[in-house]
Design an enzyme around this catalytic site. Structure first.
Site, PDB file in Angstrom:
ATOM      1  N   THR A  12       1.255   4.013   3.662  1.00  0.00           N
ATOM      2  CA  THR A  12       0.382   4.371   2.875  1.00  0.00           C
ATOM      3  C   THR A  12       0.766   5.819   2.242  1.00  0.00           C
ATOM      4  O   THR A  12       1.008   6.590   2.992  1.00  0.00           O
ATOM      5  CB  THR A  12      -1.272   4.425   3.392  1.00  0.00           C
ATOM      6  OG1 THR A  12      -1.268   5.468   4.429  1.00  0.00           O
ATOM      7  CG2 THR A  12      -1.541   2.851   3.797  1.00  0.00           C
ATOM      8  N   GLY A  13       0.574   5.952   1.003  1.00  0.00           N
ATOM      9  CA  GLY A  13       0.949   7.224   0.150  1.00  0.00           C
ATOM     10  C   GLY A  13       2.324   7.663   0.567  1.00  0.00           C
ATOM     11  O   GLY A  13       2.772   8.604   0.968  1.00  0.00           O
ATOM     12  N   GLY A  14       3.177   6.342   0.414  1.00  0.00           N
ATOM     13  CA  GLY A  14       4.575   6.472   0.411  1.00  0.00           C
ATOM     14  C   GLY A  14       5.496   6.956  -0.544  1.00  0.00           C
ATOM     15  O   GLY A  14       6.556   6.781  -0.693  1.00  0.00           O
ATOM     16  N   SER A  16       5.534   9.816  -2.028  1.00  0.00           N
ATOM     17  CA  SER A  16       5.927  11.175  -2.289  1.00  0.00           C
ATOM     18  C   SER A  16       6.008  11.787  -0.740  1.00  0.00           C
ATOM     19  O   SER A  16       5.261  11.271   0.288  1.00  0.00           O
ATOM     20  CB  SER A  16       5.052  12.209  -3.020  1.00  0.00           C
ATOM     21  OG  SER A  16       3.819  11.843  -2.590  1.00  0.00           O
ATOM     22  N   GLY A  17       6.441  12.896  -0.554  1.00  0.00           N
ATOM     23  CA  GLY A  17       6.313  13.790   0.597  1.00  0.00           C
ATOM     24  C   GLY A  17       6.656  13.159   2.075  1.00  0.00           C
ATOM     25  O   GLY A  17       7.828  12.874   2.118  1.00  0.00           O
ATOM     26  N   ILE A  18       5.919  13.332   2.915  1.00  0.00           N
ATOM     27  CA  ILE A  18       6.361  12.710   4.263  1.00  0.00           C
ATOM     28  C   ILE A  18       6.356  11.248   4.161  1.00  0.00           C
ATOM     29  O   ILE A  18       7.261  10.534   4.746  1.00  0.00           O
ATOM     30  CB  ILE A  18       5.172  13.145   5.495  1.00  0.00           C
ATOM     31  CG1 ILE A  18       5.239  14.511   5.452  1.00  0.00           C
ATOM     32  CG2 ILE A  18       5.391  12.152   6.564  1.00  0.00           C
ATOM     33  CD1 ILE A  18       4.148  15.240   6.244  1.00  0.00           C
ATOM     34  N   TYR A 150     -11.167  19.263   6.172  1.00  0.00           N
ATOM     35  CA  TYR A 150      -9.761  18.403   6.359  1.00  0.00           C
ATOM     36  C   TYR A 150      -9.570  18.440   7.846  1.00  0.00           C
ATOM     37  O   TYR A 150      -9.001  17.287   8.234  1.00  0.00           O
ATOM     38  CB  TYR A 150      -8.646  19.201   5.537  1.00  0.00           C
ATOM     39  CG  TYR A 150      -7.067  18.880   5.929  1.00  0.00           C
ATOM     40  CD1 TYR A 150      -6.989  17.412   5.223  1.00  0.00           C
ATOM     41  CD2 TYR A 150      -6.331  19.479   6.457  1.00  0.00           C
ATOM     42  CE1 TYR A 150      -5.528  17.158   5.506  1.00  0.00           C
ATOM     43  CE2 TYR A 150      -5.215  19.043   6.889  1.00  0.00           C
ATOM     44  CZ  TYR A 150      -4.845  17.744   6.140  1.00  0.00           C
ATOM     45  OH  TYR A 150      -3.634  17.371   6.398  1.00  0.00           O
TER      46      TYR A 150
END
Length: 249
Positions: A12-14, A16-18, A150
């Protein structure tokens, strides 16, 4: 090394970034990878860079309607999952005196509720002996001003790794968490920090890290890859802190 040959992973959220760096690692080691993201153009651009072994799914982790359709979207490409990396998250970086209910809800909806129900919806697709990795945060162990909400959401993920590991033992599904310190990802440009304050804020974060630098997405991806592989088969319900010394020094 081909630790993920014939395996299917969803991140998930793949885009950008990590998440993107981890997708690259998984693919390099033989995996078929599905990535999710909220924006079609960002997802499509990421898939174009990742190549033929990647599939992009437009899905918002903060929306239950999208989460409820995610398993069906996966089945259009694969009939099972071997690895699930819960990576999508958001930090708004607001002091407690200024946090609104909407800002609180946004972070919990994406970081906790979205993570929880994504796992619930995808569990029927996960093979016995598969792996779930949760991207938490070193803010669980070190106080970063302006990150109270957070940090609370990420503490929930660390607890979830433990409880779900116990609950899923009969299926031999391992659930572990990574808690990164500050990492050079787009997250820091989305925290709501004013441009004129951003450099000072990032400098302050750097000084809180004992090794005096931000980590890289690739450094965290290497840990996610380890936890997703059979090499970590004796690590169950645990947390790896990758914070350049935060929480230990």
């Amino acid at each position: 090394m081909q630790r993920f040959m014939n395996k299917v992973a969803l991140i998930t959220g793949g885009n950008s970034g990590i998440g993107f760096a981890t997708a690259q690692r998984f693919i390099a080691e033989g995996a078929q990878v599905l990535i999710t993201g909220r924006k079609a153009n960002a997802v499509n651009e990421a898939v174009a860079q990742l190549g033929n072994n990647a599939v992009g799914l437009v899905s918002d982790t903060g929306k239950m309607a999208d989460i409820s359709q995610l398993a069906e979207a996966v089945r259009a490409h694969h009939d099972h999952l071997d690895v699930l990396f819960i990576n999508a998250g958001v930090s708004l970086g607001v002091p407690i005196t200024q946090v609104s209910e909407a800002q609180y809800d946004t972070q919990f909806d994406i970081n906790v509720k979205g993570a929880y129900f994504t796992i619930q919806q995808l569990l029927p697709l996960m093979r016995d002996g598969s792996v779930i990795v949760l991207n938490a945060s070193a803010t669980v162990h070190r106080g970063f001003p302006g990150n109270s909400v957070y940090a609370a959401t990420k503490a929930a993920l660390v607890a979830l790794a433990r409880t779900l590991s116990a609950e899923l033992l009969d299926r031999r599904i391992r659930v572990n968490a990574i808690s990164p310190g500050p990492v050079t990802t787009p997250l820091y440009t989305k925290m709501g920090i004013r441009e004129e304050h951003r450099e000072a804020t990032l400098h302050a974060y750097t000084n809180m890290v004992p090794v005096k630098r931000f980590g890289t997405p690739e450094e965290i991806a290497s840990i996610a890859t380890f936890l997703a592989s059979d090499e970590s088969s004796f690590i169950v319900g645990e947390e790896i802190i990758a914070g350049g010394g935060i929480g230990t020094l």
